[in-house]
Structure formats: C-alpha cells, structure tokens
Scaffold this motif. Sequence first.
Motif, short mmCIF file in Angstrom:
data_model
loop_
_atom_site.label_atom_id
_atom_site.label_comp_id
_atom_site.label_asym_id
_atom_site.label_seq_id
_atom_site.Cartn_x
_atom_site.Cartn_y
_atom_site.Cartn_z
N GLY A 4 0.82 -1.20 0.00
CA GLY A 4 0.00 0.00 0.00
C GLY A 4 0.85 1.26 0.00
N LEU A 5 0.21 2.39 0.22
CA LEU A 5 0.88 3.68 0.16
C LEU A 5 2.08 3.76 1.10
N VAL A 6 1.90 3.37 2.35
CA VAL A 6 2.99 3.50 3.33
C VAL A 6 4.14 2.57 2.97
N ASP A 7 3.82 1.39 2.45
CA ASP A 7 4.88 0.48 2.01
C ASP A 7 5.76 1.14 0.95
N VAL A 8 5.13 1.79 -0.01
CA VAL A 8 5.89 2.42 -1.10
C VAL A 8 6.69 3.61 -0.58
N VAL A 9 6.07 4.42 0.27
CA VAL A 9 6.74 5.61 0.80
C VAL A 9 7.96 5.23 1.62
N VAL A 10 7.80 4.30 2.55
CA VAL A 10 8.92 3.88 3.40
C VAL A 10 9.87 2.97 2.63
N GLY A 11 9.29 2.04 1.88
CA GLY A 11 10.10 1.02 1.22
C GLY A 11 11.04 1.56 0.17
N SER A 12 10.71 2.70 -0.42
CA SER A 12 11.61 3.29 -1.42
C SER A 12 12.96 3.65 -0.82
N PHE A 13 13.01 3.78 0.50
CA PHE A 13 14.25 4.13 1.19
C PHE A 13 15.06 2.92 1.64
N VAL A 14 14.50 1.72 1.57
CA VAL A 14 15.20 0.56 2.12
C VAL A 14 16.60 0.36 1.52
N PRO A 15 16.79 0.49 0.20
CA PRO A 15 18.17 0.37 -0.31
C PRO A 15 19.11 1.41 0.27
N TRP A 16 18.61 2.61 0.48
CA TRP A 16 19.42 3.66 1.09
C TRP A 16 19.71 3.35 2.55
N PHE A 17 18.70 2.84 3.28
CA PHE A 17 18.94 2.44 4.67
C PHE A 17 20.09 1.44 4.74
N ARG A 18 20.08 0.48 3.84
CA ARG A 18 21.08 -0.58 3.88
C ARG A 18 22.45 -0.08 3.45
N ALA A 19 22.48 0.86 2.51
CA ALA A 19 23.76 1.45 2.11
C ALA A 19 24.37 2.23 3.27
N VAL A 20 23.54 2.98 3.97
CA VAL A 20 24.03 3.75 5.12
C VAL A 20 24.46 2.81 6.25
N ASP A 21 23.69 1.75 6.48
CA ASP A 21 24.10 0.74 7.47
C ASP A 21 25.49 0.19 7.15
N GLU A 22 25.72 -0.08 5.88
CA GLU A 22 27.00 -0.66 5.45
C GLU A 22 28.15 0.30 5.74
N VAL A 23 27.94 1.57 5.48
CA VAL A 23 29.00 2.56 5.66
C VAL A 23 29.23 2.86 7.14
N THR A 24 28.14 2.96 7.91
CA THR A 24 28.25 3.39 9.31
C THR A 24 28.43 2.24 10.29
N GLY A 25 28.16 1.01 9.84
CA GLY A 25 28.24 -0.12 10.75
C GLY A 25 27.05 -0.20 11.70
N THR A 26 25.95 0.45 11.32
CA THR A 26 24.74 0.42 12.13
C THR A 26 23.75 -0.57 11.52
N SER A 27 22.63 -0.76 12.21
CA SER A 27 21.56 -1.62 11.70
C SER A 27 20.23 -0.96 12.03
N LEU A 28 19.70 -0.21 11.08
CA LEU A 28 18.51 0.60 11.34
C LEU A 28 17.32 -0.26 11.72
N PHE A 29 17.04 -1.28 10.91
CA PHE A 29 15.93 -2.19 11.19
C PHE A 29 16.50 -3.46 11.82
#
Length: 232
Positions: A160-185
Amino acid sequence: MAEGGNELQLLGTWYSTYAIRAKIALGLKGLSYEYIEQDLFGKSELLLKSNPVYKKVPVLVHRGRPVCESRVILEYIDETWAGASPLLLPSDPHDRATARFWATYFDTTFFPVWRLLMRSTTAEQTAEEFRSVVPQVETLERAFTECSKGKAFFGGDAVGLVDVVVGSFVPWFRAVDEVTGTSLFDEAKFPGLAAWADRFLAVDAVREAMPDAGKLLEHHKGFLAKLASQTG
C-alpha cells in the motif's frame, strides 16, 4: 499493459528514492512507461518546463500533462488506474486517513532525523545521530503493527501507500548501514520492520524498480567523501 509509448513518461534520477516510489507504483499497476533519466546538475528543458516551481524529480507526464511530487504522483496513479490492483490507498475512510498520516510522518518527521545519520562523516557524529533516529524507528515499528493488522505489509495483504513511501528508502537504509556499521531495522529490536523490508524487496515490481545495491553504495561513499572534503 494499460499505457505505453508517449502517453506515460517518468522523469527521474536512478538514485532518487522519490523517483523510485513512482517506479514501484507504476510497476505494481502493470503500467508501461518511458523513463527519462535526468541530470540534476544540468537540468533539462523538459524537467524545467514540466516542474517550473520546484524543478525537481520525479515528474510523471501523462498524455502531455505533468504531475509533480512523489506523494501526489502515487495518489494520481492510484486514482487514475483504480481498476488495476493493488489499490495503494484502502477504501475505508479511516484506514485511508491512517495511511496518509503515517506516510506524512515518514516524510516530515522520520526522514529529516535519518538524513542527519546519512550525512554523518565521523564516528562521533554517527553514534549521536543513530541514537536520535532509534526513537523514530520505534514509532515506525508501532505504525507497522497498527497498519498491517498482523498481515505482511503496511497495506495489509498487499503493498500500500505507506509500504511504497517507506520502502523506497530501504536500499538507502542498507547502504548507510553498510557505511556506518549500524543496523537501522535491527532484527532483534524491530522484528516487524526487519521482516517487512525483506518481504517488500521480494515483490517483483519493487525489485525491478530498485537501484543496484553496489552502485548505490559507491554513490553514497562518493557523496560522503565530497561532503567530508567540504566540511573538513
């Protein structure tokens, strides 16, 4: 396919989460379209003509008429092709209002806090910004529980709408996790969001719309290097 040729065009940049939203929605509806990559540092006449106010991507051009801003585009696609499943917004007025609320929360509250983490260039800054974003993830985890009602997606059984809005950022979340050594989700702390992200990325229309993970990671590293040189 419901549309094709010159009837439907999307102006975007490959790494733009907001353009990715439009790609996902078009894919979910089974719509064919012409994608026109834009250079945001040398904006085309088509982009400037199509979005003279903000001069930004994405822009959806339908039969020569532009529609601007990602959230507006998502609802336009959903309403124009309401006969094509899935519906991004539910039919129940309260559920529809709830979806719009959480989509707005993500764009106006969650994203600005996470953006500081994304732009962090030192270990100290990363630690500070990660602590700041954790409460926002906690809120988003509760939102997933509320919206999904025990089902697979924020939208229930289907994206649904929220899935698309939030989910569009998932690749970016994972890229930032990789660089920072964090785990957002983090799976232990946020099991709902962690499992949801994997399910979302497995949807065919989503997978086809997402940028290459390695290319995105290198793009982000380049951005941080440039940012560090400017602030150092």
